[in-house]
Design a protein around this motif. Structure first.
Motif, PDB file in Angstrom:
ATOM      1  N   ASP A 125      -2.247   3.712  -0.477  1.00 54.25           N
ATOM      2  CA  ASP A 125      -1.684   4.132   0.802  1.00 54.25           C
ATOM      3  C   ASP A 125      -0.448   5.019   0.633  1.00 54.25           C
ATOM      4  O   ASP A 125      -0.357   6.104   1.216  1.00 54.25           O
ATOM      5  CB  ASP A 125      -1.327   2.866   1.602  1.00 54.25           C
ATOM      6  CG  ASP A 125      -0.659   3.144   2.933  1.00 54.25           C
ATOM      7  OD1 ASP A 125       0.494   3.628   2.923  1.00 54.25           O
ATOM      8  OD2 ASP A 125      -1.256   2.848   3.973  1.00 54.25           O
ATOM      9  N   ASN A 150       1.311  -0.872   4.654  1.00 56.78           N
ATOM     10  CA  ASN A 150       0.152   0.027   4.515  1.00 56.78           C
ATOM     11  C   ASN A 150      -0.425   0.377   5.884  1.00 56.78           C
ATOM     12  O   ASN A 150      -1.623   0.569   6.042  1.00 56.78           O
ATOM     13  CB  ASN A 150      -0.921  -0.592   3.625  1.00 56.78           C
ATOM     14  CG  ASN A 150      -1.451  -1.911   4.167  1.00 56.78           C
ATOM     15  OD1 ASN A 150      -0.809  -2.567   4.979  1.00 56.78           O
ATOM     16  ND2 ASN A 150      -2.622  -2.307   3.724  1.00 56.78           N
ATOM     17  N   ASP A 154      -3.779   3.051   4.967  1.00 61.39           N
ATOM     18  CA  ASP A 154      -4.937   2.155   4.962  1.00 61.39           C
ATOM     19  C   ASP A 154      -5.478   1.884   6.361  1.00 61.39           C
ATOM     20  O   ASP A 154      -6.696   1.946   6.587  1.00 61.39           O
ATOM     21  CB  ASP A 154      -4.552   0.811   4.334  1.00 61.39           C
ATOM     22  CG  ASP A 154      -4.495   0.855   2.814  1.00 61.39           C
ATOM     23  OD1 ASP A 154      -4.902   1.878   2.238  1.00 61.39           O
ATOM     24  OD2 ASP A 154      -4.025  -0.125   2.218  1.00 61.39           O
TER      25      ASP A 154
END
Length: 357
Positions: A125, A150, A154
């Motif tokens: 990420d 994240n 992500d």
């Protein structure tokens, strides 16, 4: 009936982005079958796996690939998160799968995308948001950009982008009858999240370096402040009427020497005055002061505290799944509401095919 009732999804289990996107599809009513590899999982079963049936297949074996293709032939969507070329090498790339099912949506979740100089490189990420320009604007002036969990790569730039791509491809297929490949890259999605910032910079609304602008902690009326108990409050009083309510709540509205809201040279003094005021009471005491007041002031709650907030409780924004409290499905629908999420269950390929016959 839920919004995606009747949509069948085969998800090749991976790390966070793909499971999050498939969780969203399952939340909206899709029948998602997660294919796990034999042996221990890299990530334990958790909330991202809710609403799924799970089967185990060895995709490095011909029999495992054959079983996967039998599922794909009856599915609407396949989601995989391998590096480019891996699915093709294992025998279930897009040409093979679309030959078995011309209407298939073949969704590919990667960090760098299916092509380009970095396509085959490893990353996480923080790397994707760094290259996309999403990381550099974050953080305090004079400090390195922080690692913002994240969320950006992500989840928002990855899994949510994947879900949007799948939904758009399903709409297209409903009109054309044809499937297609969806290339969902976290570096693209993270870059997409900076669209507003590009416009703000071009228009002169974002003139300074990190930590000196309106929405990045530079403005004292859009920031967080420590309270007497070690907690924090978030302040977003941009508009003049909200700013006036903020000053009244802090007891600063009658101070003629207070710098003007948009006098940038006075921002350090404003920040010091706000910090001193917020330090006199606890977080929850400030929540009471601003309760019912349009000052755009809110307590900073931890993830474990959030489900108990009165507003979130009234909306049932969190639910318990198999004893674990977690966010409820979103968004909400008036005619096809999402069902309560269910914990994942283990099944077999044969049982899935019987239900999909």
């Amino acid at each position: 009936m839920t919004a995606l009732a009747g949509i069948r999804v085969v998800e090749l289990a991976g790390l966070v982005p793909g499971p999050f996107g498939c969780m969203m599809l399952a939340d909206l009513g899709a029948d998602v079958v997660q294919v796990s590899r034999p042996g221990p999982r890299a990530v334990p079963v958790g909330p991202l796996d809710r609403g799924r049936r799970t089967v185990t297949l060895d995709l490095k074996s011909p029999s495992g690939v054959s079983s996967l293709l039998s599922l794909v032939s009856r599915a609407d969507v396949l989601v995989e998160g391998f590096r480019p070329g891996v699915a093709e090498r294992l025998g279930f790339g897009p040409p093979v799968c679309t030959a078995a099912n011309p209407g298939l949506i073949y969704a590919r979740m990667t960090g760098w995308g299916q092509d380009g100089p970095l396509a085959s490189r490893a990353g996480h990420d923080i790397d994707y948001i760094a290259v996309s320009g999403a990381l550099a604007p974050l953080g305090r002036s004079g400090s390195p950009p922080p690692a913002p969990l994240n969320y950006l790569g992500d989840l928002a730039g990855g899994g949510m982008l994947l879900a949007v791509g799948v939904l758009a491809a399903l709409v297209s297929r409903a009109r054309s009858g044809r499937g297609q490949v969806v290339d969902a890259a976290m570096v693209d999605g993270a870059g997409l999240l900076t669209t507003f910032l590009h416009g703000a910079v071009a228009s002169g609304l974002w003139p300074g370096p990190r930590g000196s602008n309106l929405l990045d902690g530079g403005a004292p009326f859009y920031d967080t402040y420590a309270t007497a108990d070690g907690g924090f409050v978030a302040v977003g009083a941009i508009e003049p009427q909200f700013y006036a309510a903020l000053l009244a709540g802090l007891g600063l509205d009658s101070d003629p020497a207070l710098p003007a809201q948009h006098d940038v040279s006075g921002w350090p003094e404003l920040r010091a005055r706000f910090a001193a005021a917020f330090a006199t009471r606890t977080r929850d005491e400030w929540a009471e002061v601003f309760d019912g007041v349009d000052a755009c002031v809110a307590p900073v709650l931890s993830p474990s505290e959030a489900p108990s907030h009165p507003h979130l409780k009234s909306r049932s924004s969190f639910v318990a799944v198999d004893g674990l409290t977690q966010p409820a499905p979103a968004p909400r629908f008036s005619r096809t509401p999402a069902a309560p999420p269910a914990p994942p269950v283990t099944t077999t390929v044969e049982a899935v095919l019987d239900s999909w016959s």
